[in-house]
Design a protein around this motif. Structure first.
Motif, short mmCIF file in Angstrom:
data_model
loop_
_atom_site.label_atom_id
_atom_site.label_comp_id
_atom_site.label_asym_id
_atom_site.label_seq_id
_atom_site.Cartn_x
_atom_site.Cartn_y
_atom_site.Cartn_z
N TYR A 211 0.80 -1.06 0.11
CA TYR A 211 0.19 -0.21 -0.30
C TYR A 211 0.94 1.14 -0.08
O TYR A 211 1.70 1.07 0.72
CB TYR A 211 -0.91 -0.09 0.94
N VAL A 212 0.41 2.10 -1.39
CA VAL A 212 1.44 3.41 -1.55
C VAL A 212 1.10 4.48 -1.07
O VAL A 212 -0.36 4.86 -1.67
CB VAL A 212 2.22 3.70 -3.09
N THR A 213 1.46 5.79 -0.21
CA THR A 213 0.51 6.70 -0.04
C THR A 213 1.15 8.09 -1.54
O THR A 213 2.79 8.28 -1.79
CB THR A 213 0.50 7.56 0.89
N ASN A 214 0.30 7.93 -2.49
CA ASN A 214 0.69 8.78 -3.10
C ASN A 214 0.34 10.37 -2.72
O ASN A 214 -0.85 11.56 -2.86
CB ASN A 214 -0.23 9.17 -5.12
N THR A 215 1.09 11.25 -2.28
CA THR A 215 0.64 13.27 -1.94
C THR A 215 0.01 14.02 -2.82
O THR A 215 -0.85 13.99 -2.81
CB THR A 215 2.42 13.05 -1.32
N THR A 219 -4.40 10.10 -3.09
CA THR A 219 -4.91 8.24 -3.18
C THR A 219 -3.33 7.42 -2.47
O THR A 219 -2.32 8.10 -2.17
CB THR A 219 -4.61 7.74 -4.68
N VAL A 220 -4.20 5.87 -2.24
CA VAL A 220 -3.14 4.72 -2.25
C VAL A 220 -3.46 3.90 -2.80
O VAL A 220 -3.93 3.74 -3.54
CB VAL A 220 -4.20 4.92 -1.13
N SER A 221 -2.13 3.32 -4.36
CA SER A 221 -1.76 2.81 -4.44
C SER A 221 -1.57 0.91 -4.23
O SER A 221 -0.91 1.48 -2.65
CB SER A 221 -0.92 3.19 -5.37
N VAL A 222 -2.42 0.39 -3.89
CA VAL A 222 -2.06 -1.33 -3.79
C VAL A 222 -1.83 -1.69 -4.56
O VAL A 222 -2.53 -2.13 -6.39
CB VAL A 222 -3.86 -1.66 -3.47
N VAL A 223 -0.55 -2.29 -4.86
CA VAL A 223 -0.18 -3.39 -5.86
C VAL A 223 0.05 -4.51 -5.12
O VAL A 223 0.15 -5.07 -3.83
CB VAL A 223 1.47 -2.93 -6.29
N ALA A 230 -0.25 -2.46 -10.12
CA ALA A 230 -1.08 -1.93 -9.36
C ALA A 230 -3.11 -2.58 -9.38
O ALA A 230 -2.66 -2.46 -10.61
CB ALA A 230 -1.76 0.13 -9.52
N VAL A 231 -3.32 -2.68 -8.46
CA VAL A 231 -4.18 -3.53 -8.54
C VAL A 231 -5.56 -2.60 -8.37
O VAL A 231 -6.48 -3.41 -8.66
CB VAL A 231 -4.34 -5.28 -7.71
N ALA A 232 -5.32 -2.43 -7.72
CA ALA A 232 -6.45 -0.88 -7.18
C ALA A 232 -6.00 0.68 -6.51
O ALA A 232 -4.67 1.08 -5.97
CB ALA A 232 -7.01 -1.51 -5.83
N THR A 233 -6.63 1.69 -6.81
CA THR A 233 -6.21 3.11 -6.35
C THR A 233 -7.11 4.12 -5.14
O THR A 233 -8.70 3.57 -5.71
CB THR A 233 -6.45 4.19 -7.81
N ILE A 234 -6.88 4.00 -4.38
CA ILE A 234 -8.48 4.34 -3.67
C ILE A 234 -8.04 5.90 -3.14
O ILE A 234 -6.80 6.28 -2.82
CB ILE A 234 -7.54 3.31 -2.27
N PRO A 235 -9.09 6.53 -3.07
CA PRO A 235 -9.17 7.97 -3.04
C PRO A 235 -8.94 8.13 -1.40
O PRO A 235 -9.67 7.72 -0.71
CB PRO A 235 -10.81 8.46 -3.69
N VAL A 236 -8.02 8.64 -1.20
CA VAL A 236 -7.83 9.46 0.49
C VAL A 236 -8.26 11.19 0.28
O VAL A 236 -9.10 11.54 -0.23
CB VAL A 236 -6.75 8.83 0.73
N GLN A 237 -7.88 11.79 1.39
CA GLN A 237 -8.15 13.04 1.30
C GLN A 237 -6.79 14.01 0.31
O GLN A 237 -5.67 13.30 0.58
CB GLN A 237 -8.37 13.87 3.01
N ALA A 238 -6.32 15.43 0.90
CA ALA A 238 -5.69 15.89 1.06
C ALA A 238 -4.23 15.27 1.59
O ALA A 238 -3.96 15.60 2.36
CB ALA A 238 -5.42 17.12 1.11
N ASP A 239 -2.85 15.07 0.62
CA ASP A 239 -1.03 14.98 0.87
C ASP A 239 -1.28 14.03 2.21
O ASP A 239 -0.83 13.46 4.00
CB ASP A 239 -1.13 16.62 2.23
N SER A 250 -6.81 -6.62 8.43
CA SER A 250 -7.91 -5.89 7.41
C SER A 250 -7.72 -4.89 7.10
O SER A 250 -8.94 -3.90 6.61
CB SER A 250 -9.06 -6.89 9.23
N THR A 251 -7.21 -3.94 7.88
CA THR A 251 -7.67 -1.93 8.20
C THR A 251 -6.49 -1.88 8.15
O THR A 251 -4.81 -2.03 8.47
CB THR A 251 -8.30 -2.14 9.62
N VAL A 252 -5.63 -0.37 6.82
CA VAL A 252 -5.09 0.32 6.59
C VAL A 252 -5.53 1.86 7.64
O VAL A 252 -6.35 2.58 7.36
CB VAL A 252 -5.16 0.21 5.21
N TYR A 253 -4.90 2.35 8.34
CA TYR A 253 -4.63 3.67 8.57
C TYR A 253 -4.01 4.82 7.29
O TYR A 253 -2.26 4.54 7.67
CB TYR A 253 -5.02 3.89 9.92
N VAL A 254 -4.49 5.65 7.33
CA VAL A 254 -4.03 6.69 6.70
C VAL A 254 -4.35 8.48 7.10
O VAL A 254 -4.82 9.00 7.26
CB VAL A 254 -3.94 6.79 4.88
N ALA A 255 -2.28 8.78 7.54
CA ALA A 255 -2.26 10.22 7.61
C ALA A 255 -2.30 11.24 6.25
O ALA A 255 -1.65 10.97 5.68
CB ALA A 255 -1.19 10.26 8.47
#
Length: 376
Positions: A211-215, A219-223, A230-239, A250-255
């Motif tokens: 799981y990779v944060t793309n600043t 987004t978060v890339s799932v590889v 990459a098998v998925a790209t997940i929109p998150v919030q800014a930065d 089961s769960t990923v936390y992103v700052a």
């Protein structure tokens, strides 16, 4: 010597007090009818099994090694310029630093506290996040791009704000790339294209996904580590900066730095299931071994938010003893959280039982990240 017998077999059998007053342990082990004796100073034996915290000091090009039992710096290791990300092998034998300005990875032998290898990356890679596969065979490195010379007034010289990044064009694919390195040979074996300016990454406990944060892309890339695609790209919030995964995967936390939130991702659906408001400018994330609590540093508030992973709610806020907490790690027993204080050149140590700071440790200049490997 005076002898102090222990009551049970299979444990240290004798404590001997030598002529100089030095305490010596004598171990007697039964191996196929034979006895093996291991003797040595008590302090030496205990030191060998004590956990150490390794701190990447970006502005001084060093790694500080802290004995967590005493909260003292026991070694300082020189690296290539601007070590910002740091990770440890699952067996605790090696620590890896991502040297942003040096475009390299320093491999530190934890047994000797020396750099045993330096792995070069393409010029302009600007490595930032680094993670090791659970089987210890691969090293994953996020090619974020060079960060020296950021224009943020309150930012360290190696920090680049979101506004800085959006105002500049990045011409090389290295700034959209995760590098895959064979740990045995220290060579780059593959590259994976992800989003723009990948910052941090984490491997699932089963090693199947990265799981990779793309600043810049938010987004978060799932590889897939099997196909290295990459098998998925997940929109998150800014930065999105820091990222961590629960021990059960089961769960990923992103700052999310610019939004002052944490995104909670369900890995079974690769979707955000909660967005948790936390402190201002969250940066680093760590989850305890029990998987019950997530700790996130808030750089502007100078605090750590404590999130209950069962309810995804903030259950504690810890004021740290300094300015700009960035990287964060936790001891194996979950008792202490270590966070870098980037502007102060310190580590803040939090007792998780009371959510209070119990120690600060002076390290190098501009500490960015910290990792606590398993004791060896």
């Amino acid at each position: 010597m005076r002898n102090f017998p222990f009551p049970r077999a299979g444990t240290p059998r004798l404590l001997r007090l030598g002529a100089t007053g030095q305490v010596v342990l004598l171990f007697m082990l039964i191996l196929g009818g034979a006895q093996l004796a291991i003797r040595g100073p008590l302090t030496t034996i205990l030191a060998a099994s004590t956990q150490k915290a390794y701190v990447a000091n970006g502005a001084s090009d060093t790694v500080s090694v802290i004995d967590v039992a005493t909260n003292t710096v026991v070694a300082t290791i020189a690296t290539d310029p601007y070590p910002v990300g740091i990770a440890a092998s699952p067996d605790g034998a090696h620590v890896y630093t991502a040297n942003n300005v040096g475009d390299s990875i320093s491999v530190i032998d934890t047994g000797t506290a020396l750099v045993s290898q330096t792995i070069s990356l393409p010029v302009g890679t600007g490595p930032f996040g680094v993670a090791v596969s659970p089987d210890n065979q691969r090293l994953y490195v996020a090619g974020y791009g060079p960060v020296a010379g950021g224009t943020g007034a309150a930012a360290p010289p190696f920090y680049r704000s979101d506004a800085d990044m959006r105002s500049e064009a990045y011409a090389t694919t290295a700034q959209n790339t995760v590098f895959v390195i064979d740990t045995a040979s220290g060579t780059v074996t593959n590259t994976v294209l992800v989003g723009t300016n990948p910052h941090s990454l984490v491997v699932s406990p089963d090693g199947a996904n990265l799981y990779v944060t793309n600043t810049v892309d938010r987004t978060v890339s799932v590889v897939s580590t099997a196909t290295l695609g990459a098998v998925a790209t997940i929109p998150v919030q800014a930065d999105p900066y820091g990222i961590a995964i629960t021990p059960n995967g089961s769960t990923v936390y992103v700052a999310n730095d610019a939004d002052s939130t944490a995104s909670v991702i369900d890995t079974s659906t690769n979707s955000v299931v909660a967005t948790v408001p936390i402190g201002t400018a969250p940066y680093g994330v760590v989850v305890n071994r029990a998987g019950t609590l997530a700790y996130i540093t808030n750089a502007v508030d100078h605090t750590i938010s404590v999130i209950d992973t069962g309810t995804n709610s903030v259950v504690g806020t810890v004021p740290v003893a300094g300015i700009e907490p960035y990287g964060i790690s936790i001891t194996s027993d979950g008792r202490y959280v270590y966070s870098t204080l980037c502007e102060d050149g310190k580590i803040s140590v939090t007792d998780t039982a009371t959510n209070t700071v119990v120690a600060t440790v002076m390290v190098g200049a501009g500490p960015q990240d910290v990792v606590i490997p398993p004791a060896r």
